[in-house]
Design a protein around this motif. Sequence first.
Motif, mmCIF file in Angstrom:
data_model
loop_
_atom_site.group_PDB
_atom_site.id
_atom_site.type_symbol
_atom_site.label_atom_id
_atom_site.label_comp_id
_atom_site.label_asym_id
_atom_site.label_seq_id
_atom_site.Cartn_x
_atom_site.Cartn_y
_atom_site.Cartn_z
ATOM 1 N N UNK A 174 0.797 -1.227 0.000
ATOM 2 C CA UNK A 174 0.000 0.000 0.000
ATOM 3 C C UNK A 174 0.833 1.283 0.000
ATOM 4 N N UNK A 175 2.148 1.154 -0.021
ATOM 5 C CA UNK A 175 3.025 2.325 -0.052
ATOM 6 C C UNK A 175 4.237 1.984 -0.898
ATOM 7 N N UNK A 176 5.004 2.994 -1.263
ATOM 8 C CA UNK A 176 6.217 2.738 -2.043
ATOM 9 C C UNK A 176 7.201 1.877 -1.263
ATOM 10 N N UNK A 177 7.288 2.121 0.040
ATOM 11 C CA UNK A 177 8.172 1.298 0.870
ATOM 12 C C UNK A 177 7.743 -0.166 0.819
ATOM 13 N N UNK A 178 6.451 -0.423 0.920
ATOM 14 C CA UNK A 178 5.961 -1.795 0.880
ATOM 15 C C UNK A 178 6.142 -2.406 -0.509
ATOM 16 N N UNK A 179 6.026 -1.603 -1.547
ATOM 17 C CA UNK A 179 6.259 -2.105 -2.909
ATOM 18 C C UNK A 179 7.710 -2.533 -3.079
ATOM 19 N N UNK A 180 8.628 -1.694 -2.593
ATOM 20 C CA UNK A 180 10.053 -2.023 -2.660
ATOM 21 C C UNK A 180 10.344 -3.283 -1.852
ATOM 22 N N UNK A 181 9.740 -3.379 -0.675
ATOM 23 C CA UNK A 181 9.956 -4.539 0.184
ATOM 24 C C UNK A 181 9.492 -5.832 -0.502
ATOM 25 N N UNK A 182 8.324 -5.794 -1.141
ATOM 26 C CA UNK A 182 7.801 -6.989 -1.815
ATOM 27 C C UNK A 182 8.710 -7.429 -2.954
ATOM 28 N N UNK A 183 9.189 -6.476 -3.740
ATOM 29 C CA UNK A 183 10.116 -6.785 -4.836
ATOM 30 C C UNK A 183 11.398 -7.387 -4.275
ATOM 31 N N UNK A 184 11.930 -6.736 -3.270
ATOM 32 C CA UNK A 184 13.158 -7.171 -2.617
ATOM 33 C C UNK A 184 13.050 -8.602 -2.083
ATOM 34 N N UNK A 185 11.991 -8.872 -1.330
ATOM 35 C CA UNK A 185 11.830 -10.199 -0.729
ATOM 36 C C UNK A 185 11.687 -11.276 -1.794
ATOM 37 N N UNK A 186 10.970 -10.964 -2.857
ATOM 38 C CA UNK A 186 10.787 -11.967 -3.908
ATOM 39 C C UNK A 186 12.129 -12.311 -4.554
ATOM 40 N N UNK A 187 12.893 -11.296 -4.936
ATOM 41 C CA UNK A 187 14.179 -11.548 -5.586
ATOM 42 C C UNK A 187 15.126 -12.308 -4.661
ATOM 43 N N UNK A 188 15.213 -11.883 -3.414
ATOM 44 C CA UNK A 188 16.160 -12.500 -2.476
ATOM 45 C C UNK A 188 15.844 -13.966 -2.194
ATOM 46 N N UNK A 189 14.583 -14.370 -2.373
ATOM 47 C CA UNK A 189 14.197 -15.745 -2.062
ATOM 48 C C UNK A 189 13.877 -16.604 -3.287
ATOM 49 N N UNK A 190 13.918 -16.008 -4.478
ATOM 50 C CA UNK A 190 13.595 -16.774 -5.684
ATOM 51 C C UNK A 190 14.694 -16.773 -6.745
ATOM 52 N N UNK A 191 15.659 -15.888 -6.625
ATOM 53 C CA UNK A 191 16.750 -15.837 -7.605
ATOM 54 C C UNK A 191 18.033 -16.319 -6.925
ATOM 55 N N UNK A 192 18.631 -17.373 -7.475
ATOM 56 C CA UNK A 192 19.860 -17.888 -6.887
ATOM 57 C C UNK A 192 21.085 -17.385 -7.657
ATOM 58 N N UNK A 193 22.191 -17.306 -6.945
ATOM 59 C CA UNK A 193 23.411 -16.814 -7.587
ATOM 60 C C UNK A 193 23.889 -17.832 -8.612
ATOM 61 N N UNK A 194 24.202 -17.368 -9.812
ATOM 62 C CA UNK A 194 24.603 -18.226 -10.925
ATOM 63 C C UNK A 194 26.120 -18.466 -10.881
ATOM 64 N N UNK A 195 26.529 -19.499 -10.159
ATOM 65 C CA UNK A 195 27.971 -19.756 -10.010
ATOM 66 C C UNK A 195 28.600 -20.161 -11.338
#
Length: 204
Positions: free
Chosen positions: A54-75
Amino acid sequence: MKGEQGSTLSQKQSDGKSVVMDLMQFKELDAHALKVNFKDSVENLVSVLHEKAHSDLEKVRAIWMWICHHIEYDVEGYRNRDKASYKPADVLQSGKAICSGYAQLFEEMCRVAGIQCKYLAGRCRNDDFKGKSRHAWNAVYLDGKWHLLDCTWASGYVDDSYTKFTFSYKEFYFLTSPALFRKDHFPDEDEWQLLKQKLTPEAA
């Protein structure tokens, strides 16, 4: 007394952050972001992620959490850059990226969400991601100020032989205070230290 305890908790959870926040406010939002599994397009992913934001902070948080938990480092991509793709759509489909891919996906998702974001590059110093010292991360514009974050380092770590990545979330790298962030991130453009007194890598 209860109100005082809540205030203390909120302040403790804001330590090291460039924004005063109580991390408990993100509990429902974080849980939602972790469950979302849309990879057909950046636009659709952002739309679903932001159903509970509901806010820009929450939008950033949702994007951040998704990437951090769904994208793995490509060794493998790190060892052979010809096999690594930095394009947001490719990173989304493969679920893998090196730092540039993480940062570009974050930037693109913020763009779709209407949030000002900057892709930053520079040198780094970190034990979890060994090897070359070049790195990429982001800055986002919230409430009239720029704030720093690093999706790559927040997502997990690689082993000593640089052959395996392990998801291990680090809250520290979300909207980190510039003084702390600057201890291991050295942007090519000094202005993105976001500090009045600029530091050299040697002085950090």
